[in-house]
Design a protein around this motif. Sequence first.
Motif, PDB file in Angstrom:
ATOM      1  N   PHE A  75      49.404  43.072  46.827  1.00  0.00           N
ATOM      2  CA  PHE A  75      49.720  42.749  45.493  1.00  0.00           C
ATOM      3  C   PHE A  75      48.526  43.575  44.497  1.00  0.00           C
ATOM      4  CE2 PHE A  75      51.430  38.651  46.717  1.00  0.00           C
ATOM      5  CZ  PHE A  75      52.873  39.370  46.890  1.00  0.00           C
ATOM      6  N   GLN A  76      47.351  43.701  44.914  1.00  0.00           N
ATOM      7  CA  GLN A  76      46.511  44.200  44.135  1.00  0.00           C
ATOM      8  C   GLN A  76      46.700  45.627  43.996  1.00  0.00           C
ATOM      9  OE1 GLN A  76      42.662  42.473  43.154  1.00  0.00           O
ATOM     10  NE2 GLN A  76      44.670  41.496  42.907  1.00  0.00           N
ATOM     11  N   ALA A  77      46.916  46.297  45.234  1.00  0.00           N
ATOM     12  CA  ALA A  77      47.358  47.880  45.331  1.00  0.00           C
ATOM     13  C   ALA A  77      48.814  47.940  44.459  1.00  0.00           C
ATOM     14  CB  ALA A  77      47.677  48.550  46.725  1.00  0.00           C
ATOM     15  N   MET A  78      49.651  47.200  44.476  1.00  0.00           N
ATOM     16  CA  MET A  78      50.845  47.150  43.599  1.00  0.00           C
ATOM     17  C   MET A  78      50.427  47.276  42.139  1.00  0.00           C
ATOM     18  SD  MET A  78      54.193  44.667  43.845  1.00  0.00           S
ATOM     19  CE  MET A  78      54.294  44.842  45.434  1.00  0.00           C
ATOM     20  N   THR A 113      53.604  36.277  40.644  1.00  0.00           N
ATOM     21  CA  THR A 113      53.181  37.679  40.690  1.00  0.00           C
ATOM     22  C   THR A 113      51.555  37.677  39.992  1.00  0.00           C
ATOM     23  OG1 THR A 113      54.273  37.736  38.210  1.00  0.00           O
ATOM     24  CG2 THR A 113      55.610  38.099  40.175  1.00  0.00           C
ATOM     25  N   PHE A 114      51.064  36.397  39.956  1.00  0.00           N
ATOM     26  CA  PHE A 114      49.731  36.432  39.417  1.00  0.00           C
ATOM     27  C   PHE A 114      48.822  37.164  40.051  1.00  0.00           C
ATOM     28  CE2 PHE A 114      45.746  34.165  39.706  1.00  0.00           C
ATOM     29  CZ  PHE A 114      45.356  34.310  38.366  1.00  0.00           C
ATOM     30  N   LEU A 115      48.993  37.529  41.561  1.00  0.00           N
ATOM     31  CA  LEU A 115      47.930  38.448  42.119  1.00  0.00           C
ATOM     32  C   LEU A 115      48.097  40.059  42.015  1.00  0.00           C
ATOM     33  CD1 LEU A 115      47.571  36.261  45.312  1.00  0.00           C
ATOM     34  CD2 LEU A 115      46.090  36.533  43.616  1.00  0.00           C
ATOM     35  N   ILE A 116      49.502  40.232  41.313  1.00  0.00           N
ATOM     36  CA  ILE A 116      49.656  41.347  40.978  1.00  0.00           C
ATOM     37  C   ILE A 116      48.862  41.975  39.899  1.00  0.00           C
ATOM     38  CG2 ILE A 116      51.547  43.298  40.554  1.00  0.00           C
ATOM     39  CD1 ILE A 116      53.675  41.472  42.030  1.00  0.00           C
ATOM     40  N   LEU A 162      45.191  27.376  46.102  1.00  0.00           N
ATOM     41  CA  LEU A 162      44.479  26.375  45.172  1.00  0.00           C
ATOM     42  C   LEU A 162      43.891  27.116  44.164  1.00  0.00           C
ATOM     43  CD1 LEU A 162      43.280  23.521  44.600  1.00  0.00           C
ATOM     44  CD2 LEU A 162      41.395  24.218  45.998  1.00  0.00           C
ATOM     45  N   GLY A 163      43.357  28.206  44.432  1.00  0.00           N
ATOM     46  CA  GLY A 163      42.836  29.354  43.247  1.00  0.00           C
ATOM     47  C   GLY A 163      44.165  29.617  42.506  1.00  0.00           C
ATOM     48  N   PRO A 190      43.484  37.548  38.314  1.00  0.00           N
ATOM     49  CA  PRO A 190      43.078  36.887  39.620  1.00  0.00           C
ATOM     50  C   PRO A 190      41.619  37.631  40.153  1.00  0.00           C
ATOM     51  CG  PRO A 190      44.635  38.609  39.808  1.00  0.00           C
ATOM     52  CD  PRO A 190      44.466  38.305  38.350  1.00  0.00           C
ATOM     53  N   LEU A 191      41.175  38.406  39.065  1.00  0.00           N
ATOM     54  CA  LEU A 191      39.867  39.318  39.439  1.00  0.00           C
ATOM     55  C   LEU A 191      38.803  38.139  40.111  1.00  0.00           C
ATOM     56  CD1 LEU A 191      39.433  41.732  36.470  1.00  0.00           C
ATOM     57  CD2 LEU A 191      40.538  41.846  38.547  1.00  0.00           C
TER      58      LEU A 191
END
Length: 283
Positions: free
Chosen positions: A26-29, A61-64, A110-111, A134-135
């Motif tokens: 997701f981070q790479a996306m 999509t919060f982690l993207i 949970l986060g 999400p950093l």
Amino acid sequence: MGFFQKMRRFLNRHAVKGMINYVCAFQAMGLVLYLIAPGLLNYLMLNPAAIVQGEIWRIFTFLIFPPAFTGGSTMGLVLFNVLAIYCIHIFGTIVEQVWGAFRFNCYIILGVLLNVAVSVLFYLFTGFPLILTPLHLVYSFFFVFALIFPEAQVMLMMVLPLKAKWIALAEALIYVYDFAMGSIFTKAEIFVCLIHMCIFFLWMVLAGETGYRQKRRQQEFKKKMRPAAAVKTGHRCAVCGRTDKDSPGMEFRYCSKCEGSFEYCMDHLYTHQHVKKSDSAKQ
């Protein structure tokens, strides 16, 4: 068996193994979208006003989101993000291996839910759209790693070897500075990160395998075993009565052919008469 143990055993079969791989994907996306279509990220970020209006997918999509931003060139942005994703994957993998898939899944979920709850509730009470990223959630993997292995040596910037606890302390000081000098978005993210870690570790202490109840049972078991350990004597030969205190260098062994717990010194181990249950009954 407590409720947490039952729930853990039930859900552990359905836990997503290797979840850190999906987080890093997701981070790479997010990095790719930021480079080729930055406007598209606006439809994926955690915007509480949009969530209230029905755009529920923003929770998933919060982690993207790219984990690092620099004011330099595109190449510098890519390099910093690749390094950040690599570190997130390394420390996240170690934490997942130590905790297990179920516990690591709970930490991530949970986060995410805490960030969503704080963002939405803040918007409902104030009308201000508190957009969170999400950093600090993904960077908290290193803090968790440092809590588990404080003496572990980490290569800072792949060059300088330092213990994990000192790097975590330096990062904590940076967070304190960011919280004091940063925007309301930064303050909220750091606050949620701290609350998240406190809730999760408190949950582990109270209900986990190493929790308070488990430690209490271990202490009670040790107390019960102490009198038995005090009564227990050393080795004693069943023939001559010699003990390990009488002959410190003497070896004592049990005979496999005798029926019962009969121990013999080396002088009588091979010369004694084997004891049978019928013989002991007659005596």
